[in-house]
Design a protein around this motif. Sequence first.
Motif, PDB file in Angstrom:
ATOM      1  N   PRO A  38       0.828  -1.216   0.000  1.00  0.00           N
ATOM      2  CA  PRO A  38       0.000   0.000   0.000  1.00  0.00           C
ATOM      3  C   PRO A  38       0.857   1.259   0.000  1.00  0.00           C
ATOM      4  O   PRO A  38       1.770   1.400   0.815  1.00  0.00           O
ATOM      5  N   GLY A  39       0.586   2.151  -0.938  1.00  0.00           N
ATOM      6  CA  GLY A  39       1.291   3.420  -0.999  1.00  0.00           C
ATOM      7  C   GLY A  39       2.693   3.346  -1.564  1.00  0.00           C
ATOM      8  O   GLY A  39       3.430   4.337  -1.547  1.00  0.00           O
ATOM      9  N   LYS A  40       3.100   2.181  -2.074  1.00  0.00           N
ATOM     10  CA  LYS A  40       4.450   2.015  -2.605  1.00  0.00           C
ATOM     11  C   LYS A  40       4.413   1.560  -4.050  1.00  0.00           C
ATOM     12  O   LYS A  40       3.379   1.150  -4.565  1.00  0.00           O
ATOM     13  N   GLY A  41       5.553   1.632  -4.699  1.00  0.00           N
ATOM     14  CA  GLY A  41       5.657   1.175  -6.065  1.00  0.00           C
ATOM     15  C   GLY A  41       5.765  -0.333  -6.142  1.00  0.00           C
ATOM     16  O   GLY A  41       5.967  -1.012  -5.142  1.00  0.00           O
ATOM     17  N   ARG A  42       5.625  -0.863  -7.347  1.00  0.00           N
ATOM     18  CA  ARG A  42       5.725  -2.306  -7.546  1.00  0.00           C
ATOM     19  C   ARG A  42       7.197  -2.704  -7.509  1.00  0.00           C
ATOM     20  O   ARG A  42       8.028  -2.103  -8.196  1.00  0.00           O
ATOM     21  N   GLU A  43       7.517  -3.725  -6.721  1.00  0.00           N
ATOM     22  CA  GLU A  43       8.900  -4.149  -6.574  1.00  0.00           C
ATOM     23  C   GLU A  43       9.085  -5.605  -6.975  1.00  0.00           C
ATOM     24  O   GLU A  43       8.195  -6.439  -6.825  1.00  0.00           O
ATOM     25  N   TYR A  44      10.282  -5.865  -7.463  1.00  0.00           N
ATOM     26  CA  TYR A  44      10.659  -7.204  -7.908  1.00  0.00           C
ATOM     27  C   TYR A  44      10.817  -8.133  -6.708  1.00  0.00           C
ATOM     28  O   TYR A  44      11.350  -7.740  -5.668  1.00  0.00           O
ATOM     29  N   VAL A  45      10.348  -9.383  -6.858  1.00  0.00           N
ATOM     30  CA  VAL A  45      10.487 -10.392  -5.814  1.00  0.00           C
ATOM     31  C   VAL A  45      11.414 -11.515  -6.266  1.00  0.00           C
ATOM     32  O   VAL A  45      12.400 -11.832  -5.590  1.00  0.00           O
ATOM     33  N   ALA A  46      11.091 -12.129  -7.396  1.00  0.00           N
ATOM     34  CA  ALA A  46      11.892 -13.256  -7.870  1.00  0.00           C
ATOM     35  C   ALA A  46      11.571 -13.548  -9.328  1.00  0.00           C
ATOM     36  O   ALA A  46      10.492 -13.197  -9.806  1.00  0.00           O
ATOM     37  N   ALA A  47      12.521 -14.179 -10.001  1.00  0.00           N
ATOM     38  CA  ALA A  47      12.333 -14.560 -11.401  1.00  0.00           C
ATOM     39  C   ALA A  47      12.797 -15.989 -11.619  1.00  0.00           C
ATOM     40  O   ALA A  47      13.681 -16.489 -10.891  1.00  0.00           O
ATOM     41  N   VAL A  48      12.214 -16.631 -12.622  1.00  0.00           N
ATOM     42  CA  VAL A  48      12.590 -18.001 -12.957  1.00  0.00           C
ATOM     43  C   VAL A  48      12.636 -18.150 -14.466  1.00  0.00           C
ATOM     44  O   VAL A  48      11.761 -17.669 -15.185  1.00  0.00           O
ATOM     45  N   TRP A  49      13.714 -18.774 -14.943  1.00  0.00           N
ATOM     46  CA  TRP A  49      13.852 -19.174 -16.330  1.00  0.00           C
ATOM     47  C   TRP A  49      13.634 -20.682 -16.348  1.00  0.00           C
ATOM     48  O   TRP A  49      13.101 -21.232 -15.395  1.00  0.00           O
ATOM     49  N   PHE A  50      14.013 -21.372 -17.367  1.00  0.00           N
ATOM     50  CA  PHE A  50      13.730 -22.803 -17.389  1.00  0.00           C
ATOM     51  C   PHE A  50      14.565 -23.570 -16.373  1.00  0.00           C
ATOM     52  O   PHE A  50      14.133 -24.600 -15.870  1.00  0.00           O
ATOM     53  N   SER A  51      15.752 -23.058 -16.048  1.00  0.00           N
ATOM     54  CA  SER A  51      16.581 -23.803 -15.110  1.00  0.00           C
ATOM     55  C   SER A  51      17.284 -22.920 -14.095  1.00  0.00           C
ATOM     56  O   SER A  51      18.089 -23.396 -13.308  1.00  0.00           O
ATOM     57  N   ALA A  52      16.996 -21.662 -14.081  1.00  0.00           N
ATOM     58  CA  ALA A  52      17.671 -20.731 -13.176  1.00  0.00           C
ATOM     59  C   ALA A  52      16.652 -19.875 -12.435  1.00  0.00           C
ATOM     60  O   ALA A  52      15.532 -19.671 -12.914  1.00  0.00           O
TER      61      ALA A  52
END
Length: 120
Positions: A38-52
């Motif tokens: 609430p009241g903040k910008g969207r932030e990155y949490v995690a990413a996934v590729w096919f093996s990483a």
Amino acid sequence: QVQLVESGGGLVQTGDSLRLSCAASGRAFTMAWFRQAPGKGREYVAAVWFSATHYADSVKGRFTISRDNAKNMMYLQMNSLKPEDTAVYFCAANPTNAEPYYAQRGYIYWGQGTQVTVSS
């Protein structure tokens, strides 16, 4: 066009666990979770590729991102939840390599979000 639908959010207490799911209508090379408090910008949490995988420092060691390519599903296992994890969690996808993977501009498709609330 890839449609994304998140599920699994809810209200939990500090220290509890939750598992978020993201159902995709098609294949994506890069998938990720972002969140917006609430009241903040969207932030990155995690990413996934096919093996990483890659994690933001704020969730490293507590969250685990995974995907089931056969089902076009992505998951976020969240353990040891804290009140500061309270946010709407969004699923994002890019049919190719997201660049940069840690920023919103790296992704083309977005879900509507699922609310996670952690009470103290």
